[in-house]
Each structure stands twice: as structure tokens, then as C-alpha cells.
Write an enzyme that holds these catalytic residues in place. Structure first.
Site, PDB file in Angstrom:
ATOM      1  N   ILE A   1       2.783  13.057   3.412  1.00 19.47           N
ATOM      2  CA  ILE A   1       2.221  12.385   2.236  1.00 19.47           C
ATOM      3  C   ILE A   1       0.908  11.688   2.614  1.00 19.47           C
ATOM      4  CG2 ILE A   1       2.725  10.712   0.377  1.00 19.47           C
ATOM      5  CD1 ILE A   1       4.792  13.049   0.553  1.00 19.47           C
TER       6      ILE A   1
ATOM      7  N   ASN B   1      11.491   0.637   1.558  1.00 19.55           N
ATOM      8  CA  ASN B   1      10.403   1.583   1.812  1.00 19.55           C
ATOM      9  C   ASN B   1       9.587   1.254   3.067  1.00 19.55           C
ATOM     10  OD1 ASN B   1       7.945   3.399   0.935  1.00 19.55           O
ATOM     11  ND2 ASN B   1       7.137   1.318   1.129  1.00 19.55           N
TER      12      ASN B   1
ATOM     13  N   TYR C   1      11.327   6.432  15.630  1.00 20.97           N
ATOM     14  CA  TYR C   1      11.161   6.552  14.171  1.00 20.97           C
ATOM     15  C   TYR C   1      12.257   7.448  13.572  1.00 20.97           C
ATOM     16  CZ  TYR C   1       8.712   7.742   9.765  1.00 20.97           C
ATOM     17  OH  TYR C   1       8.374   7.944   8.442  1.00 20.97           O
TER      18      TYR C   1
ATOM     19  N   LEU D   1       9.452  -8.092   8.066  1.00 18.01           N
ATOM     20  CA  LEU D   1      10.797  -7.533   8.237  1.00 18.01           C
ATOM     21  C   LEU D   1      11.239  -7.524   9.697  1.00 18.01           C
ATOM     22  CD1 LEU D   1      10.485  -4.598   5.699  1.00 18.01           C
ATOM     23  CD2 LEU D   1      11.953  -6.590   5.446  1.00 18.01           C
TER      24      LEU D   1
ATOM     25  N   ARG E   1       0.847  -1.210   0.000  1.00 20.00           N
ATOM     26  CA  ARG E   1       0.000   0.000   0.000  1.00 20.00           C
ATOM     27  C   ARG E   1       0.874   1.249   0.000  1.00 20.00           C
ATOM     28  NH1 ARG E   1      -0.252   0.496   5.949  1.00 20.00           N
ATOM     29  NH2 ARG E   1       0.311  -1.552   6.717  1.00 20.00           N
TER      30      ARG E   1
END
Ligand code: NAP
Length: 244
Positions: free
Chosen positions: A185, A87, A152, A61, A13
Site C-alpha cells: 500500500i 492499526n 514484524y 503505544l 497518517r
């Protein structure tokens, strides 16, 4: 020009999906990696519909030891990877005072260490081919900082450092390594933010709007192209001017 194989993590996605579609439209075979098999199949179907070739690699992951076999299996069908887009990422936001060490480490593992493991899987073949493109998706907050995202931001700043280190190591083999740093985004990751937070962020963006996944994918597609062959170790901002 030979058809190349591109591996995109987090392709189920958002930005990863858009990158996979863009790299396919540019003539590459793509391997779509993420946890959600059904969503990966949907993206693969969209690529097949347009006449492209896509393979899926279902992998978590967070489970670092499972990455090499999953990539090897996908590459046995799609061909060895010469374009890698790291990504996939997660957030577990909270102020540092309240952040559990397990959540700090988990975010670093998925966002940064897993990217390193993916890079290790593709370096040998890229080196042998004397051609490769590695693109790591970082974030504007790695450059500007932000409250509540220590884990993050550490992972994304780490990715930028990793980008420059591997760029140095692989330059002699004609492998370029770059980062793309998106701003704000429109994807699932930002859909969870409150209207108030969105308003505050929007007011700090000179272009006064959110970016689209396709706008980030266009930068990735460029960095993966033949034309970008003299760009390495760079961080390309796609952020509407949010950080200059
Ligand atoms: P998203 O919509 O939340 O998608 C995240 C992707 O990562 C999904 O495909 C997800 O797939 C995959 N993923 C998450 N955990 C995974 C795991 N353990 N194993 C494998 N795959 C995993 O995120 P996005 O907004 O498209 O973000 C894409 C990248 O851009 C990320 O690196 C993000 O940090 C960066 N970025 C985004 C923004 C923004 O405003 N959206 C801004 C700056 C940077 P599954 O759930 O199917 O596993």
C-alpha cells in the site's frame, strides 16, 4: 441508528488516517490516536471540515502502561468505544541473524501487545452494550512470510491469532473481531523502499499496482458496519491478489 465512537490507532497518517476519515464519513465519532499531536490535529481538522466529530488521544503505544489512561480520557469526551481499529505499527527490518533481541521485542510490543492492551480497554463496554467491532490491521506477510521481517511478521501473525481468540471469546456478546491484511500500500511505510524492491514486489502482484490507503479503509469501514454483523474471526485480504 445511534452514533458510535470509533478509536483508530496510528490515525496521524497513512492507512489509519484513511480509516478515521472513512469511519467518520460513515457517521461515527472518532478518536484519533498516535504520537504526533500536530498531525492528529490536522486529521481532526479535516474531519471537522466535513461536519464530523473527532477527538485526539496523544499516546505512545510503546509505553503500554500509559494506554488505559489515554483511552479513558479520550472516551470521557467522545463516549465509550464500540469500534476499535488497531492499526498503528512499526518496522525494524533486518535479517534474523543480525536482529537485536531488543528490536524484536520492541516491534512485538508496539504492533501486537499494545493492540491487546487496547482491546482489553474496550471489551467491558462492548460486552455490556452487546455490540462491538474490533478490527486488527495485519499484513500479507503474516500469511506469505518475507525475509528480513521476523519481528514484524511475528507481530502480525500474532495479531491474526489474537483476532481469532477474541472472536471466540466475544461472539456470545455480539462483538465481532476481524483482521484486515493489506498487501503493498502506498504510505510512508513503503515510501522508504528502493525502486528495485518496489519493482520486484509489483511484479508479484496480479493487479500490477500498489493499493491505496482508502482501499484498505473501505474494508475496515465495511467490517465496522452493521451489515458485517455475521462476519467474525475473518482475515480480509486487501492485496491485489498478492496472496490468495
Ligand atoms: P505508516 O504510514 O508508517 O503509519 C503508522 C502509524 O502508526 C502512524 O500514524 C504512527 O503515528 C503510528 N505509530 C507508530 N508507532 C506508534 C507508537 N509507538 N505509538 C502510537 N502510534 C504509533 O503506516 P501505514 O502504512 O499506514 O500502516 C498502517 C498499518 O497497515 C500498519 O499496521 C501496517 O503494519 C499495516 N500494513 C501496511 C502496509 C503498507 O504497504 N503500507 C502493508 C501491510 C500492512 P505517529 O508516528 O504519529 O505515532
Amino acid at each position: 441508528m445511534a452514533q458510535r465512537t470509533a478509536l483508530v490507532t496510528g490515525a496521524s497518517r497513512g492507512i489509519g488516517r484513511a480509516c478515521a476519515l472513512a469511519l467518520s464519513a460513515a457517521g461515527n465519532r472518532v478518536i484519533l490516536a498516535a504520537r504526533d499531536a500536530a498531525k492528529l490535529e490536522e486529521v481532526a481538522a479535516a474531519i471537522h471540515e466535513k461536519g464530523g466529530e473527532a477527538h485526539i488521544a496523544v499516546l505512545d503505544l510503546a509505553s503500554l502502561d500509559s494506554i488505559p489512561a489515554a483511552i479513558a480520557e479520550a472516551a470521557s469526551k467522545a463516549g465509550p468505544v464500540t469500534i476499535l481499529v488497531n492499526n498503528a505499527a512499526i518496522t525494524k527490518d533486518t535479517l534474523a541473524l543480525r536482529m537485536k533481541r531488543a528490536d524484536f521485542e520492541h516491534v512485538l510490543q508496539v504492533n501486537m501487545t499494545a493492540a491487546f492492551v487496547c482491546i482489553q480497554q474496550v471489551l467491558r463496554f462492548m460486552s455490556h452494550e452487546r455490540w462491538g467491532r474490533i478490527i486488527n490491521i495485519a499484513s500479507v506477510v503474516a500469511q506469505a512470510g518475507n525475509a528480513g521481517q521476523a519481528n514484524y511478521i511475528a507481530s502480525k501473525a500474532g495479531l491474526i491469532g489474537l483476532t481469532k481468540a477474541i472472536a471466540h471469546e466475544m461472539a456470545g456478546r455480539n462483538v465481532t473481531v476481524n483482521a484486515v491484511a493489506p498487501g503493498f500500500i502506498e504510505t510512508d511505510m513503503t515510501s522508504v523502499l528502493s525502486a528495485e524492491v518496489k519493482e520486484r514486489i509489483l511484479s508479484s502482484i496480479p493487479l500490477k499496482r500498489m493499493g491505496s490507503a482508502e482501499e484498505v479503509a473501505a474494508a475496515v469501514r465495511f467490517l465496522a458496519s452493521e451489515e458485517a454483523g455475521y462476519i467474525t474471526g475473518h482475515v480480509l485480504n486487501v492485496n491485489g491478489g498478492m496472496y490468495m
